[in-house]
Design a protein around this motif. Structure first.
Motif, PDB file in Angstrom:
ATOM      1  N   SER A   1       5.602  13.582  -1.043  1.00 47.70           N
ATOM      2  CA  SER A   1       5.503  12.867   0.499  1.00 47.70           C
ATOM      3  C   SER A   1       6.261  11.778   0.645  1.00 47.70           C
ATOM      4  O   SER A   1       6.923  11.127  -0.173  1.00 47.70           O
ATOM      5  CB  SER A   1       3.956  12.452   0.485  1.00 47.70           C
ATOM      6  OG  SER A   1       3.825  11.470  -0.411  1.00 47.70           O
ATOM      7  N   GLU A   2       6.473  11.223   1.761  1.00 49.17           N
ATOM      8  CA  GLU A   2       6.895   9.957   2.119  1.00 49.17           C
ATOM      9  C   GLU A   2       6.483   8.704   1.028  1.00 49.17           C
ATOM     10  O   GLU A   2       7.517   8.148   0.693  1.00 49.17           O
ATOM     11  CB  GLU A   2       6.989   9.364   3.598  1.00 49.17           C
ATOM     12  CG  GLU A   2       8.037   9.961   4.671  1.00 49.17           C
ATOM     13  CD  GLU A   2       7.900   9.425   6.017  1.00 49.17           C
ATOM     14  OE1 GLU A   2       6.753   8.504   6.493  1.00 49.17           O
ATOM     15  OE2 GLU A   2       8.658   9.622   6.720  1.00 49.17           O
ATOM     16  N   ALA A   3       5.317   8.705   0.945  1.00 46.99           N
ATOM     17  CA  ALA A   3       4.665   7.656   0.181  1.00 46.99           C
ATOM     18  C   ALA A   3       5.043   7.748  -1.238  1.00 46.99           C
ATOM     19  O   ALA A   3       5.377   6.728  -2.030  1.00 46.99           O
ATOM     20  CB  ALA A   3       3.118   7.676   0.133  1.00 46.99           C
TER      21      ALA A   3
ATOM     22  N   VAL B   1       8.782   6.686  -1.516  1.00 46.42           N
ATOM     23  CA  VAL B   1       8.863   5.326  -1.427  1.00 46.42           C
ATOM     24  C   VAL B   1       8.695   4.622  -2.751  1.00 46.42           C
ATOM     25  O   VAL B   1       9.277   3.667  -3.269  1.00 46.42           O
ATOM     26  CB  VAL B   1       7.736   4.544  -0.275  1.00 46.42           C
ATOM     27  CG1 VAL B   1       7.719   3.094  -0.592  1.00 46.42           C
ATOM     28  CG2 VAL B   1       8.322   4.896   0.812  1.00 46.42           C
TER      29      VAL B   1
ATOM     30  N   ALA C   1       7.401   0.576   4.585  1.00 43.91           N
ATOM     31  CA  ALA C   1       6.307   1.500   4.171  1.00 43.91           C
ATOM     32  C   ALA C   1       5.002   0.828   4.692  1.00 43.91           C
ATOM     33  O   ALA C   1       4.325   1.525   5.168  1.00 43.91           O
ATOM     34  CB  ALA C   1       6.044   1.461   2.457  1.00 43.91           C
TER      35      ALA C   1
ATOM     36  N   LEU D   1       4.955   1.696   8.284  1.00 44.29           N
ATOM     37  CA  LEU D   1       4.503   3.183   8.477  1.00 44.29           C
ATOM     38  C   LEU D   1       3.195   3.351   8.114  1.00 44.29           C
ATOM     39  O   LEU D   1       2.623   4.534   7.988  1.00 44.29           O
ATOM     40  CB  LEU D   1       5.609   4.059   8.027  1.00 44.29           C
ATOM     41  CG  LEU D   1       6.801   4.017   8.364  1.00 44.29           C
ATOM     42  CD1 LEU D   1       8.006   4.805   7.723  1.00 44.29           C
ATOM     43  CD2 LEU D   1       6.922   4.558   9.799  1.00 44.29           C
ATOM     44  N   ASP D   2       2.556   2.377   7.427  1.00 47.76           N
ATOM     45  CA  ASP D   2       0.982   2.411   6.838  1.00 47.76           C
ATOM     46  C   ASP D   2       0.942   3.406   5.873  1.00 47.76           C
ATOM     47  O   ASP D   2       0.138   4.405   5.944  1.00 47.76           O
ATOM     48  CB  ASP D   2       0.087   2.714   8.163  1.00 47.76           C
ATOM     49  CG  ASP D   2      -1.287   2.316   7.533  1.00 47.76           C
ATOM     50  OD1 ASP D   2      -1.293   1.386   6.796  1.00 47.76           O
ATOM     51  OD2 ASP D   2      -2.262   2.793   7.990  1.00 47.76           O
ATOM     52  N   LEU D   3       1.958   3.524   5.067  1.00 51.83           N
ATOM     53  CA  LEU D   3       2.229   4.356   3.747  1.00 51.83           C
ATOM     54  C   LEU D   3       1.332   3.818   2.569  1.00 51.83           C
ATOM     55  O   LEU D   3       1.407   2.706   2.463  1.00 51.83           O
ATOM     56  CB  LEU D   3       3.490   4.730   3.307  1.00 51.83           C
ATOM     57  CG  LEU D   3       4.398   5.286   4.271  1.00 51.83           C
ATOM     58  CD1 LEU D   3       5.822   5.498   3.727  1.00 51.83           C
ATOM     59  CD2 LEU D   3       3.846   6.979   4.909  1.00 51.83           C
TER      60      LEU D   3
ATOM     61  N   ASP E   1       1.537   5.791  -3.676  1.00 53.87           N
ATOM     62  CA  ASP E   1       1.264   6.933  -4.158  1.00 53.87           C
ATOM     63  C   ASP E   1       2.359   7.209  -5.192  1.00 53.87           C
ATOM     64  O   ASP E   1       3.412   7.888  -4.888  1.00 53.87           O
ATOM     65  CB  ASP E   1       1.231   7.941  -3.241  1.00 53.87           C
ATOM     66  CG  ASP E   1       0.757   9.532  -3.766  1.00 53.87           C
ATOM     67  OD1 ASP E   1       0.362   9.543  -4.917  1.00 53.87           O
ATOM     68  OD2 ASP E   1       0.854  10.336  -3.082  1.00 53.87           O
TER      69      ASP E   1
ATOM     70  N   PHE F   1      12.414   6.106   8.019  1.00 54.73           N
ATOM     71  CA  PHE F   1      12.844   6.432   6.527  1.00 54.73           C
ATOM     72  C   PHE F   1      14.068   7.205   6.234  1.00 54.73           C
ATOM     73  O   PHE F   1      14.548   6.816   5.416  1.00 54.73           O
ATOM     74  CB  PHE F   1      11.284   7.190   6.144  1.00 54.73           C
ATOM     75  CG  PHE F   1      11.363   7.272   4.559  1.00 54.73           C
ATOM     76  CD1 PHE F   1      11.114   5.924   4.111  1.00 54.73           C
ATOM     77  CD2 PHE F   1      11.438   8.350   3.995  1.00 54.73           C
ATOM     78  CE1 PHE F   1      11.181   6.016   2.720  1.00 54.73           C
ATOM     79  CE2 PHE F   1      11.302   8.630   2.406  1.00 54.73           C
ATOM     80  CZ  PHE F   1      11.127   7.069   1.770  1.00 54.73           C
TER      81      PHE F   1
END
Length: 182
Positions: free
Chosen positions: A33-35, A38, A86, A89-91, A94, A153
């Motif tokens: 995932s993006e999270a 990151v 991050a 984007l409210d990530l 993780d 991102f």
């Protein structure tokens, strides 16, 4: 011959990165995932900061010390920018298993570098930087391609890729300088 024997542990350690590198390059963008990405790039930047801190203390050649200073500045900036992105984007945090594996590999590299001194340290550090930045470059490019081109991102990953490429190129130049200074 003695230099080959001293560089063998670094070569073995760098080769141990290859399975992780293959996973990173081939599958990471599709399964993370993006999270998670990151967190993975944050891990890469933190590991670079740790290595550069050691190099600033142990390096004997001015080009290696200057390179470590540059890495400290630029990886800290990448880390800060990514954390802001991050947050925007409210990530959630993780951390993927691969990030933990990279931490372990970096710990082993730092332990090996701690046993070295002088030009032996400088050569081992720069060789590791070439490998690590090439891997990070491939990851950033592959990851950016998994998002739309106008994604913030994706744009951040491509900017990071340019930094990784510049770091790799500079490490290669320093590597050649170290070879000439024998």
């Amino acid at each position: 011959m003695m230099e080959m024997v001293r560089l063998l542990p670094v070569a073995v350690l760098l080769l141990s990165l290859l399975p992780s590198c293959a996973l990173i390059q081939g599958a990471a963008p599709d399964i993370m995932s993006e999270a998670q990405l990151v967190s993975l790039f944050n891990t890469i930047d933190r590991n670079e900061l740790a290595g550069a801190a050691v190099a600033k203390q142990k390096a004997v050649s001015q080009p290696v010390r200057d390179y470590a200073d540059r890495l400290m500045r630029e990886h800290a900036a990448l880390l800060s920018e990514r954390q802001q992105l991050a947050h925007g984007l409210d990530l959630p945090i993780d951390k993927p298993q691969l990030a933990s594996k990279l931490d372990g590999l970096n710990d082993r590299l730092l332990a090996d570098l701690a046993t070295r001194s002088g030009m032996d340290f400088d050569r081992a550090y720069i060789n590791a930087q070439i490998t690590k930045h090439e891997q990070a470059l491939a990851l950033a490019r592959n990851s950016a391609n998994s998002f739309t081109a106008d994604s913030p991102f994706s744009q951040h990953l491509l900017a990071g890729a340019a930094d990784f490429q510049a770091h790799s190129a500079k490490a290669r130049t320093i590597h050649q300088q170290l070879l000439r200074s024998r």
